[in-house]
Design a protein around this motif. Structure first.
Motif, short mmCIF file in Angstrom:
data_model
loop_
_atom_site.label_atom_id
_atom_site.label_comp_id
_atom_site.label_asym_id
_atom_site.label_seq_id
_atom_site.Cartn_x
_atom_site.Cartn_y
_atom_site.Cartn_z
N MET A 12 0.84 -1.18 0.00
CA MET A 12 0.00 0.00 0.00
C MET A 12 0.89 1.25 0.00
O MET A 12 1.88 1.32 0.70
CB MET A 12 -0.89 -0.01 1.24
CG MET A 12 -1.66 1.26 1.41
SD MET A 12 -2.60 1.33 2.94
CE MET A 12 -3.27 -0.30 3.02
N LYS A 13 0.50 2.21 -0.80
CA LYS A 13 1.26 3.45 -0.87
C LYS A 13 0.95 4.33 0.33
O LYS A 13 -0.16 4.29 0.86
CB LYS A 13 0.87 4.24 -2.13
CG LYS A 13 1.27 3.62 -3.43
CD LYS A 13 1.00 4.63 -4.52
CE LYS A 13 0.66 3.98 -5.82
NZ LYS A 13 0.30 4.97 -6.85
N GLU A 14 1.94 5.11 0.73
CA GLU A 14 1.75 6.10 1.79
C GLU A 14 2.30 7.44 1.31
O GLU A 14 3.16 7.50 0.45
CB GLU A 14 2.46 5.69 3.08
CG GLU A 14 1.73 4.61 3.83
CD GLU A 14 2.15 4.53 5.29
OE1 GLU A 14 1.31 4.12 6.09
OE2 GLU A 14 3.30 4.87 5.61
N ILE A 15 1.76 8.50 1.91
CA ILE A 15 2.19 9.85 1.58
C ILE A 15 2.26 10.64 2.88
O ILE A 15 1.52 10.36 3.82
CB ILE A 15 1.21 10.50 0.56
CG1 ILE A 15 1.79 11.81 0.01
CG2 ILE A 15 -0.16 10.69 1.16
CD1 ILE A 15 1.01 12.35 -1.19
N THR A 16 3.15 11.61 2.93
CA THR A 16 3.28 12.43 4.13
C THR A 16 2.33 13.62 4.07
O THR A 16 1.98 14.08 2.98
CB THR A 16 4.72 12.96 4.29
OG1 THR A 16 5.01 13.84 3.21
CG2 THR A 16 5.73 11.83 4.34
N PRO A 17 1.95 14.13 5.23
CA PRO A 17 1.12 15.33 5.24
C PRO A 17 1.80 16.50 4.51
O PRO A 17 1.14 17.27 3.82
CB PRO A 17 0.94 15.63 6.73
CG PRO A 17 1.06 14.30 7.40
CD PRO A 17 2.10 13.57 6.59
N GLY B 256 -9.12 1.70 6.13
CA GLY B 256 -9.95 2.12 5.01
C GLY B 256 -9.26 1.91 3.68
O GLY B 256 -9.88 1.49 2.70
N SER B 257 -7.96 2.17 3.66
CA SER B 257 -7.18 1.95 2.43
C SER B 257 -7.17 0.48 2.06
O SER B 257 -7.34 0.12 0.89
CB SER B 257 -5.74 2.43 2.62
OG SER B 257 -5.69 3.82 2.82
N GLN B 258 -6.99 -0.39 3.05
CA GLN B 258 -7.00 -1.83 2.79
C GLN B 258 -8.35 -2.26 2.22
O GLN B 258 -8.41 -3.04 1.28
CB GLN B 258 -6.72 -2.61 4.08
CG GLN B 258 -5.29 -2.54 4.53
CD GLN B 258 -5.08 -3.33 5.82
OE1 GLN B 258 -5.86 -3.24 6.76
NE2 GLN B 258 -4.00 -4.10 5.85
N LEU B 259 -9.43 -1.75 2.81
CA LEU B 259 -10.78 -2.10 2.35
C LEU B 259 -10.98 -1.69 0.90
O LEU B 259 -11.40 -2.50 0.06
CB LEU B 259 -11.83 -1.44 3.24
CG LEU B 259 -13.27 -1.61 2.78
CD1 LEU B 259 -13.72 -3.06 2.90
CD2 LEU B 259 -14.20 -0.70 3.56
N LEU B 260 -10.66 -0.43 0.60
CA LEU B 260 -10.86 0.05 -0.78
C LEU B 260 -9.94 -0.68 -1.77
O LEU B 260 -10.37 -1.03 -2.87
CB LEU B 260 -10.66 1.56 -0.86
CG LEU B 260 -11.73 2.41 -0.18
CD1 LEU B 260 -11.43 3.89 -0.37
CD2 LEU B 260 -13.12 2.08 -0.68
N GLU B 261 -8.69 -0.90 -1.38
CA GLU B 261 -7.76 -1.64 -2.25
C GLU B 261 -8.29 -3.03 -2.56
O GLU B 261 -8.19 -3.50 -3.69
CB GLU B 261 -6.38 -1.76 -1.60
CG GLU B 261 -5.40 -0.74 -2.08
CD GLU B 261 -3.99 -1.03 -1.59
OE1 GLU B 261 -3.74 -1.93 -0.76
OE2 GLU B 261 -3.09 -0.31 -2.06
N SER B 262 -8.89 -3.69 -1.58
CA SER B 262 -9.40 -5.04 -1.79
C SER B 262 -10.59 -5.06 -2.75
O SER B 262 -10.96 -6.11 -3.25
CB SER B 262 -9.78 -5.69 -0.46
OG SER B 262 -10.97 -5.12 0.06
N HIS B 263 -11.18 -3.89 -3.00
CA HIS B 263 -12.29 -3.77 -3.94
C HIS B 263 -11.86 -3.10 -5.24
O HIS B 263 -12.71 -2.64 -6.02
CB HIS B 263 -13.46 -3.01 -3.30
CG HIS B 263 -14.21 -3.84 -2.31
ND1 HIS B 263 -13.84 -3.92 -0.98
CD2 HIS B 263 -15.28 -4.65 -2.46
CE1 HIS B 263 -14.67 -4.74 -0.36
NE2 HIS B 263 -15.55 -5.20 -1.22
#
Length: 98
Positions: free
Chosen positions: A1-6, A72-79
């Motif tokens: 999963m990608k991450e980004i800084t504020p 939430g990211s995991q959930l959306l990625e899985s869809h």
């Protein structure tokens, strides 16, 4: 999963990039301030509101500290959605709020 800084998001907002930000905090938390143009979909409702989102877009997920947005990211990625989690959440956000 990608991450980004504020900080990186703040730079992108300042350069007028069109960002799709989903704030998964509860409505009461968001009342204290959210990132400009972010839409609020509490984590508990995300599964039921996925139909409102566009799989052709990339979404940046935000919460208070980064844990709920990660889920939430995991959930959306899985869809099949394209998502980036904001590391550190709103606790580390120093940019403007609305």
């Amino acid at each position: 999963m990608k991450e980004i800084t504020p900080k990186k998001i703040e730079q992108l907002l300042n350069s007028k990039d069109n960002l799709n930000i989903i704030d998964v905090r509860e409505t009461e938390e968001v009342k204290a301030g959210k990132m400009p143009n972010a839409i609020n979909i509490p984590l508990g409702l995300l599964e039921f509101r996925m139909h409102e989102l566009d799989k052709a877009k990339e979404y940046i997920m935000v919460c208070r500290s980064g844990g709920r947005s990660f889920k939430g990211s995991q959930l959306l990625e899985s869809h099949g959605f394209h998502v980036i989690n904001m590391a550190g959440g709103m606790l580390e956000w120093e940019g403007p709020t609305e």
